[in-house]
Scaffold this active site. Structure first.
Site, PDB file in Angstrom:
ATOM      1  N   GLU A  21       0.824  -1.211   0.000  1.00 32.99           N
ATOM      2  CA  GLU A  21       0.000   0.000   0.000  1.00 32.99           C
ATOM      3  C   GLU A  21       0.857   1.260   0.000  1.00 32.99           C
ATOM      4  OE1 GLU A  21      -4.057  -0.649   2.279  1.00 32.99           O
ATOM      5  OE2 GLU A  21      -2.367  -1.257   3.556  1.00 32.99           O
ATOM      6  N   THR A 161      -2.128  37.601  43.749  1.00 32.88           N
ATOM      7  CA  THR A 161      -3.289  37.278  44.576  1.00 32.88           C
ATOM      8  C   THR A 161      -2.873  36.406  45.763  1.00 32.88           C
ATOM      9  OG1 THR A 161      -3.823  35.265  43.324  1.00 32.88           O
ATOM     10  CG2 THR A 161      -4.791  37.345  42.557  1.00 32.88           C
ATOM     11  N   GLU A 162      -3.721  36.398  46.766  1.00 30.40           N
ATOM     12  CA  GLU A 162      -3.490  35.564  47.934  1.00 30.40           C
ATOM     13  C   GLU A 162      -3.826  34.106  47.598  1.00 30.40           C
ATOM     14  OE1 GLU A 162      -2.156  36.510  50.790  1.00 30.40           O
ATOM     15  OE2 GLU A 162      -1.976  38.576  50.036  1.00 30.40           O
ATOM     16  N   GLU A 196       1.730  21.718  31.787  1.00 27.78           N
ATOM     17  CA  GLU A 196       1.926  21.795  33.237  1.00 27.78           C
ATOM     18  C   GLU A 196       3.048  20.865  33.679  1.00 27.78           C
ATOM     19  OE1 GLU A 196      -2.538  22.894  34.920  1.00 27.78           O
ATOM     20  OE2 GLU A 196      -2.019  20.786  34.536  1.00 27.78           O
ATOM     21  N   ARG A 201       5.197  20.786  37.245  1.00 29.37           N
ATOM     22  CA  ARG A 201       4.010  20.686  38.098  1.00 29.37           C
ATOM     23  C   ARG A 201       3.918  19.286  38.709  1.00 29.37           C
ATOM     24  NH1 ARG A 201      -1.558  22.395  38.224  1.00 29.37           N
ATOM     25  NH2 ARG A 201      -2.471  21.289  39.997  1.00 29.37           N
ATOM     26  N   ARG A 210       2.234  25.533  43.430  1.00 26.88           N
ATOM     27  CA  ARG A 210       2.534  24.846  42.178  1.00 26.88           C
ATOM     28  C   ARG A 210       3.264  25.791  41.232  1.00 26.88           C
ATOM     29  NH1 ARG A 210      -3.774  25.137  42.027  1.00 26.88           N
ATOM     30  NH2 ARG A 210      -3.172  25.259  44.193  1.00 26.88           N
ATOM     31  N   ASP A 213      -0.509  26.273  36.969  1.00 25.83           N
ATOM     32  CA  ASP A 213      -1.863  25.717  36.985  1.00 25.83           C
ATOM     33  C   ASP A 213      -2.636  26.366  35.836  1.00 25.83           C
ATOM     34  OD1 ASP A 213      -4.054  24.247  37.877  1.00 25.83           O
ATOM     35  OD2 ASP A 213      -4.785  25.905  39.105  1.00 25.83           O
ATOM     36  N   ASP A 215      -6.447  26.184  34.108  1.00 26.01           N
ATOM     37  CA  ASP A 215      -7.812  25.661  34.173  1.00 26.01           C
ATOM     38  C   ASP A 215      -8.610  26.142  32.968  1.00 26.01           C
ATOM     39  OD1 ASP A 215      -7.634  24.274  36.604  1.00 26.01           O
ATOM     40  OD2 ASP A 215      -7.925  26.129  37.743  1.00 26.01           O
ATOM     41  N   ILE A 230     -14.907  19.291  34.048  1.00 27.41           N
ATOM     42  CA  ILE A 230     -16.143  20.011  34.356  1.00 27.41           C
ATOM     43  C   ILE A 230     -16.020  21.419  33.785  1.00 27.41           C
ATOM     44  CG2 ILE A 230     -17.627  20.935  36.163  1.00 27.41           C
ATOM     45  CD1 ILE A 230     -16.771  18.639  37.948  1.00 27.41           C
ATOM     46  N   PRO A 232     -18.639  24.839  32.653  1.00 23.63           N
ATOM     47  CA  PRO A 232     -17.712  25.805  33.233  1.00 23.63           C
ATOM     48  C   PRO A 232     -17.060  25.265  34.522  1.00 23.63           C
ATOM     49  CG  PRO A 232     -19.779  26.868  32.643  1.00 23.63           C
ATOM     50  CD  PRO A 232     -20.006  25.393  32.523  1.00 23.63           C
ATOM     51  N   PHE A 241      -9.662  35.924  41.550  1.00 20.52           N
ATOM     52  CA  PHE A 241      -8.451  35.834  40.734  1.00 20.52           C
ATOM     53  C   PHE A 241      -8.739  35.208  39.368  1.00 20.52           C
ATOM     54  CE2 PHE A 241      -8.439  31.870  43.203  1.00 20.52           C
ATOM     55  CZ  PHE A 241      -8.204  30.910  42.235  1.00 20.52           C
TER      56      PHE A 241
END
Length: 267
Positions: A21, A161-162, A196, A201, A210, A213, A215, A230, A232, A241
């Site tokens: 082939e 951010t915290e 990641e 990570r 980390r 990250d 998402d 999942i 939204p 944040f």
């Protein structure tokens, strides 16, 4: 959405797992549904305002004749991706490849496969709380934009951010990315996990510090709830944040769950 159709495009080429082939050309037949908007072409009768089906056929032929693949799955995917990459106005490609002369010991008309790619807007949240945080985010965004099937359109400002969740000890650097992709949600997630992992990570503690990250917060208007994904993102409404950078780059994006624009969401 309008559709340009290609039916019965025949191309002789060498694809298959068997040695013969790869050296003896056989027929491959293509059908394609190319979704775009040609309203402007209908008004003006101008070829440049629609998808040129002759150019699309030429591209399919170039890929089919210029390569030798074991699987028609690979051939179909390469052709579909090439169409998406070349014709920016394309929103969806459904491409079927038939192999009428496949070495099957049964009487049959043809075997074939179908690939369906759809361009979607995806909104991502990125964060880092270890090492050179900005470098991790910069590298991740560059790698995302380098993925085939992903085009980064906007990047938010970086904000400090915290830590969230009560486990991480360091402050985070966060941002959001708006991108266009024709990867499936699961395939995009798999590519994100690779990025990641390449950043070092380690998934040992939930909510822990980390290097990187990423998402998937929104994927077009889809609502997905599986064991691995999942969308939204289930806690996006609680996280300033996440929302603050998203409001900067996609304020008018409508959440498929709340039916509200991102500008109107609050944590």
């Amino acid at each position: 959405m309008d559709t340009v159709l290609i039916r019965g495009l025949e191309i002789s080429a060498c694809h298959g797992v068997h040695g013969f082939e790869k050296t003896s050309p056989q027929r491959f037949v293509f059908d394609a549904d190319l979704k775009t908007d040609f309203y402007g072409a209908a008004l003006t009768d101008d070829l440049t305002r629609t998808l040129n089906y002759s150019a699309a056929c030429d591209l399919i032929a170039e890929i089919t004749r210029g390569n030798t693949f074991n699987l028609i799955e690979k051939l179909a995917y390469e052709c579909a991706c090439a169409l998406m990459d070349k014709f920016g106005a394309l929103r969806e490609v459904k491409l079927t490849v038939y192999k009428p002369q496949a070495p099957v010991k049964h009487k049959f008309g043809a075997v074939g496969v179908t690939v369906n790619l759809v361009k979607e807007t995806v909104l991502l949240s990125l964060g880092s709380s270890m090492g050179d945080k900005k470098a991790y985010l910069d590298t991740a965004i560059r790698k995302l934009d380098g993925l085939r099937g992903v085009r980064v359109e906007k990047v938010s400002s970086y904000i400090q951010t915290e830590p969230y969740g009560g486990v991480a000890q360091n402050k985070f650097l966060n941002c959001a990315v708006k991108a266009e992709t024709y990867l499936s949600p699961q395939n995009l997630l798999d590519e994100i996990h690779k990025i990641e992992s390449e950043s070092g990570r380690v998934r040992d503690k939930r909510w822990g510090d980390r290097t990187l990250d990423i998402d998937i917060i929104f994927f077009g208007g889809r609502i997905i709830d599986t064991e691995t994904l999942i969308i939204p993102h289930y806690e996006c409404y609680k996280r300033a944040f996440v929302l603050q950078p998203l409001k900067e780059i996609a304020p008018d994006f409508v959440c498929p769950v709340t039916k509200k624009k991102i500008r109107d969401l609050s944590n």
